[in-house]
Design a protein around this motif. Structure first.
Motif, short mmCIF file in Angstrom:
data_model
loop_
_atom_site.label_atom_id
_atom_site.label_comp_id
_atom_site.label_asym_id
_atom_site.label_seq_id
_atom_site.Cartn_x
_atom_site.Cartn_y
_atom_site.Cartn_z
N HIS A 1 0.81 -1.22 0.00
CA HIS A 1 0.00 0.00 0.00
C HIS A 1 0.85 1.28 0.00
O HIS A 1 0.47 2.28 -0.57
N ASP A 2 2.02 1.23 0.63
CA ASP A 2 2.85 2.44 0.70
C ASP A 2 4.02 2.40 -0.27
O ASP A 2 5.01 3.14 -0.09
N ILE A 3 3.95 1.57 -1.29
CA ILE A 3 5.11 1.44 -2.18
C ILE A 3 5.41 2.76 -2.90
O ILE A 3 6.54 3.01 -3.32
N GLY A 4 4.40 3.62 -2.99
CA GLY A 4 4.62 4.93 -3.60
C GLY A 4 5.53 5.84 -2.77
O GLY A 4 5.97 6.89 -3.24
N LEU A 5 5.82 5.42 -1.53
CA LEU A 5 6.75 6.22 -0.70
C LEU A 5 8.21 5.92 -1.03
O LEU A 5 9.09 6.71 -0.71
N VAL A 6 8.43 4.75 -1.65
CA VAL A 6 9.80 4.34 -1.95
C VAL A 6 10.42 5.35 -2.92
O VAL A 6 9.83 5.68 -3.94
N GLY A 7 11.56 5.85 -2.56
CA GLY A 7 12.22 6.83 -3.42
C GLY A 7 11.94 8.26 -3.00
O GLY A 7 12.59 9.20 -3.48
N MET A 8 10.97 8.45 -2.09
CA MET A 8 10.73 9.83 -1.61
C MET A 8 11.85 10.24 -0.65
O MET A 8 12.51 9.38 -0.05
N ASP A 9 12.03 11.53 -0.51
CA ASP A 9 13.09 12.07 0.33
C ASP A 9 13.01 11.52 1.77
O ASP A 9 11.93 11.53 2.37
N LYS A 10 14.17 11.05 2.29
CA LYS A 10 14.18 10.43 3.62
C LYS A 10 13.69 11.41 4.70
O LYS A 10 12.94 11.04 5.59
N ALA A 11 14.11 12.67 4.57
CA ALA A 11 13.71 13.67 5.58
C ALA A 11 12.19 13.83 5.59
O ALA A 11 11.57 13.98 6.65
N LEU A 12 11.60 13.76 4.42
CA LEU A 12 10.14 13.88 4.32
C LEU A 12 9.48 12.69 5.04
O LEU A 12 8.53 12.86 5.81
N LEU A 13 10.04 11.49 4.80
CA LEU A 13 9.45 10.29 5.40
C LEU A 13 9.65 10.24 6.91
O LEU A 13 8.96 9.51 7.60
N GLU A 14 10.60 11.01 7.40
CA GLU A 14 10.83 11.03 8.85
C GLU A 14 10.08 12.17 9.54
O GLU A 14 10.29 12.44 10.72
N THR A 15 9.24 12.85 8.78
CA THR A 15 8.45 13.95 9.35
C THR A 15 7.03 13.45 9.64
O THR A 15 6.46 12.69 8.86
N ASP A 16 6.50 13.88 10.77
CA ASP A 16 5.13 13.53 11.11
C ASP A 16 4.19 14.13 10.05
O ASP A 16 4.19 15.35 9.85
N PRO A 17 3.39 13.28 9.35
CA PRO A 17 2.50 13.83 8.31
C PRO A 17 1.62 14.97 8.84
O PRO A 17 1.30 15.90 8.09
N ALA A 18 1.27 14.91 10.15
CA ALA A 18 0.40 15.96 10.70
C ALA A 18 1.14 17.29 10.85
O ALA A 18 0.51 18.33 11.01
N ALA A 19 2.49 17.24 10.82
CA ALA A 19 3.26 18.48 11.05
C ALA A 19 3.97 18.95 9.77
O ALA A 19 4.84 19.82 9.82
N MET A 20 3.60 18.39 8.62
CA MET A 20 4.28 18.76 7.37
C MET A 20 3.86 20.13 6.87
O MET A 20 2.71 20.55 7.09
#
Ligand SMILES: [Fe+2]
Length: 322
Positions: free
Chosen positions: A190-209
């Motif tokens: 389900h989250d395969i679309g996250l692969v390749g996204m910026d690591k810093a983005l993935l380590e950010t709380d989605p609620a605080a983006m």
């Protein structure tokens, strides 16, 4: 013990090897910077050898990368028997399953998408779920599995966990094997679309983006479907990838679909995804206990219907997870 020649190795757990069965590849132990042969190809991995490793506190053994295909063939041929072997403790069998699933899904998520290698690895994982569906959805193995699958930050760790919960919840609805499998694969990916996204983005709380980051992040269901569009993913799996952030109150994304516009297997994945998010340590948040996660899901009236949550709580209770 024989000194090995120069080669590259990958780690596996000794638990993945069926005791008292021949192993068709060499097994090495790591000693300082080199690898030494422990069990030669074609020789039996006896219970005594397993015990020797356990007593020495060795939890990782190594296989020559050139034997990767033999290793996968071995797993495919033996895992089901291993899972059904009651002479092996449930904890060890759950650990063996987790090791096999983690290795296969790591490969899948690390493939250059899309392409023949991805398809081959997808089929391998599908076979793993098909052959172990019974094990995955029995209460006692489920309880043991949750001890192992809850660890790890990577997208594929979260994918495996979501898949196991989804397979169980689909079975609560008495879906047939094909539907359960398709939903399981959708949950895994389900989250395969996250692969390749910026690591810093993935380590950010989605609620605080920031709004800009959030715009990129919320593209992941669409990107996921696009990367999987090159091979015949069942429609149930595609829907799970595309709509796993939708909510029955229409406040999800990417389409703001609501109620039964969101197919039931997709709602299953939406719930299991959220439960695993809450109960898993993330770089930006600490895991909460299963009871507290379920409380939070009960308070969130708009994610899925109460009946689905009730079934989910029932299956977790049966497995004594809550
Ligand atoms: Fe997601």
């Amino acid at each position: 013990m024989t000194q090995a020649t120069k080669a590259e190795y990958f780690p596996i757990s000794p638990l993945i090897l069926r005791p008292d069965f021949k192993v068709p590849f060499d097994i090495f132990l790591r000693h300082d910077d080199s690898h030494v042969l422990f069990n030669a190809s074609g020789r039996t991995m006896t219970k005594a050898k397993r015990k020797e490793l356990a007593l020495a506190g060795i939890v990782t053994i190594y296989v020559d990368k050139r034997s990767r295909r033999l290793y996968h063939d071995y797993i495919r041929a033996n895992l089901l028997d291993l899972l059904e072997d009651e002479s092996i403790s449930l904890t060890e069998r759950a650990q063996a399953w987790t090791n096999a699933a983690t290795a296969l899904s790591k490969e899948l998520f690390e493939t250059n998408l899309p392409g023949p290698a991805f398809k081959k690895r997808y089929v391998r994982f599908q076979e793993l779920i098909r052959s172990s569906a019974g094990f995955l959805s029995s209460p006692e193995p489920l309880r043991n599995l949750t001890r192992f699958i809850g660890k790890g930050y990577e997208t594929y760790h979260h994918g495996i966990s979501t898949m196991i919960y989804a397979v169980n919840l689909m079975q609560e609805y008495k879906f047939g094997d094909d539907e359960v499998l398709a939903c399981g694969m959708g949950a895994l990916l389900h989250d395969i679309g996250l692969v390749g996204m910026d690591k810093a983005l993935l380590e950010t709380d989605p609620a605080a983006m920031s709004p800009a980051s959030r715009q990129i992040f919320t593209m992941h269901p669409l990107i996921g479907v696009r990367v999987c569009a090159h091979f015949d993913l069942p429609i149930i799996a595609t829907n799970c990838i595309l709509f796993h952030h939708e909510r029955i109150d229409g406040k999800g994304y990417p389409t703001q679909a609501s109620g039964e516009e969101i197919p039931l297997p997709t709602r299953v994945v939406a719930l299991c995804n959220r439960y695993d998010d809450l109960t898993r340590n993330r770089p930006y948040s600490r895991a909460v206990k299963p009871f507290d996660a379920l409380k939070s899901l009960t308070d969130d009236k708009g994610l899925v219907e109460p009946d689905m949550l009730k079934r989910f709580i029932k299956l977790l209770s049966r497995a004594e997870i809550v």
